[in-house]
Design a protein around this motif. Structure first.
Motif, short mmCIF file in Angstrom:
data_model
loop_
_atom_site.label_atom_id
_atom_site.label_comp_id
_atom_site.label_asym_id
_atom_site.label_seq_id
_atom_site.Cartn_x
_atom_site.Cartn_y
_atom_site.Cartn_z
N GLN A 167 0.82 -1.21 0.00
CA GLN A 167 0.00 0.00 0.00
C GLN A 167 0.86 1.26 0.00
N LEU A 168 2.00 1.23 0.67
CA LEU A 168 2.92 2.36 0.60
C LEU A 168 3.44 2.53 -0.83
N ALA A 169 3.75 1.42 -1.48
CA ALA A 169 4.23 1.49 -2.86
C ALA A 169 3.16 2.00 -3.80
N ARG A 170 1.92 1.57 -3.58
CA ARG A 170 0.81 2.04 -4.41
C ARG A 170 0.62 3.55 -4.25
N LEU A 171 0.71 4.04 -3.02
CA LEU A 171 0.57 5.47 -2.78
C LEU A 171 1.67 6.27 -3.47
N ARG A 172 2.82 5.65 -3.68
CA ARG A 172 3.93 6.34 -4.35
C ARG A 172 3.82 6.25 -5.87
N GLY A 173 2.91 5.43 -6.39
CA GLY A 173 2.75 5.33 -7.83
C GLY A 173 3.52 4.21 -8.48
N CYS A 174 3.94 3.22 -7.70
CA CYS A 174 4.66 2.07 -8.24
C CYS A 174 3.68 1.06 -8.84
N ARG A 175 4.20 0.18 -9.70
CA ARG A 175 3.46 -1.02 -10.07
C ARG A 175 3.75 -2.04 -8.98
N VAL A 176 2.70 -2.55 -8.36
CA VAL A 176 2.84 -3.38 -7.16
C VAL A 176 2.37 -4.80 -7.46
N VAL A 177 3.27 -5.76 -7.29
CA VAL A 177 2.97 -7.17 -7.54
C VAL A 177 3.23 -7.96 -6.26
N GLY A 178 2.22 -8.68 -5.82
CA GLY A 178 2.36 -9.49 -4.62
C GLY A 178 2.54 -10.96 -4.94
#
Length: 334
Positions: A167-178
């Motif tokens: 969620q921190l990465a998403r807030l920064r505008g990253c592409r986030v893969v779990g």
């Protein structure tokens, strides 16, 4: 506030040989101690269960002292002051401490943290606004250093730490893969937490599925698991990718964790940094303040698995090590 005459605790009865079993623990009943000057008595409401506890149960050399046999199992707690001979802590106040697998605890107040529960639930101070949240915050901001537009991969993505990193990465505008275990956890990670994709490692196609989810490669990794998850992520790294190594739960019971793609550490000039969040206390005030604001404003979501009663702690802990929990694993004590 009435004070019971006795309380229960769980101690480490024997060190595990391989997987943790119920026989490694013992439930005891003790008289409530009398307070000395400067001490407070706390009735714990929630106990945190965390993977690091498995390492403490071993006598092997590690970054921290081993849990002593016949002592209260280590663990973070939140609870309420029910008696005080310390002028800084008043009866009725809520506090966070390390009082272990116990219904009550005595503290001199030095390592306690007062809690404001007006906008944040008490239990959240053991997860997103506590040690797991800080591990996520520190690893993301000071090791991964991911920028907007970069791709990050997070193992154990639905867990207490991984879910916050994403969620921190998403807030920064990253592409986030779990990476997570099971379709239900992957659906939660994408649909509720806002990850761009999630790979189910139990589906049997980890490397191919991760490659499909990271068409532009991987710029940063937050690793909680190790083993096959880390190996698959290494295979997707771009040059100068950064890896925050927070946990290796795949090997906590002694299993080997071979890495086939170690050559990429050199070829892609990767930075790999292991860290223990309690060694970076200078960042805790800033990190916890930022996390508290995000939680209070509902910019970060969290989920909990809650076992009921102290006696349920061993089984819940064994489930945590096997990935049976969903989100932060807690034990409700009151």
């Amino acid at each position: 506030m009435s004070i019971p005459e006795t309380y229960q605790r769980i101690v480490l009865a024997a060190r595990p040989r391989g997987a943790v079993t119920a026989e490694n623990f013992r439930l005891e009943t003790l008289p409530v101690p009398q307070l000395a000057d400067g001490q407070v008595l706390i009735r714990n409401h929630y106990l945190s269960l965390d993977p690091y506890m498995r390492g403490r149960m071993s006598a092997a050399k590690s970054y921290a002292t081993s849990q002593q046999l016949d002592d209260t199992m280590i663990g973070g707690t939140v609870g309420q002051v029910i008696a005080s001979r310390n002028e800084f802590y008043k009866v009725g106040e809520y506090v966070n401490g390390m009082l272990g697998w116990s219904e009550m605890g005595v503290s001199d107040g030095v390592l306690l943290r007062k809690l404001d529960t007006t906008r944040i639930p008490l239990s959240a101070f053991l997860s997103v606004v506590g040690m797991p949240g800080m591990a996520a915050w520190y690893g993301f901001n000071h090791i991964m250093e991911a920028a907007s537009g970069e791709t990050v991969v997070i193992s154990a993505a639905s867990g207490a730490v991984g879910s916050v990193v994403g969620q921190l990465a998403r807030l920064r505008g990253c592409r986030v893969v779990g990476i997570a275990g099971g379709a239900e956890k992957c659906a939660y990670v994408v649909e509720e937490l806002g990850f761009d994709a999630c790979v189910d490692y139990k589906a049997g196609n980890l490397e191919a599925d991760l490659a499909a989810a990271t068409p532009d490669g991987v710029d940063a990794i937050f690793e909680n698991v190790g083993g096959a998850c880390l190996d698959a992520s290494l295979a997707r790294t771009n040059a100068f990718a950064r890896i925050a190594l927070c946990g290796l739960i795949a090997g906590y019971n002694g299993a080997d964790m071979p890495i086939k793609n170690s050559r990429l550490l050199l070829i892609n000039r990767l930075t790999v940094r292991g860290f223990i969040i309690t060694e970076h206390m200078e960042y805790w005030q800033q990190g916890l303040q930022e996390l508290a604001v995000l939680v209070a404003n509902r910019q970060i979501k969290f989920r909990e698995s809650v076992a009921d009663g102290l006696a349920a702690a061993p089984e819940a802990f064994m489930g945590l090590l096997q990935g049976r929990n969903f989100g932060k694993q807690l034990v409700k004590l009151i």
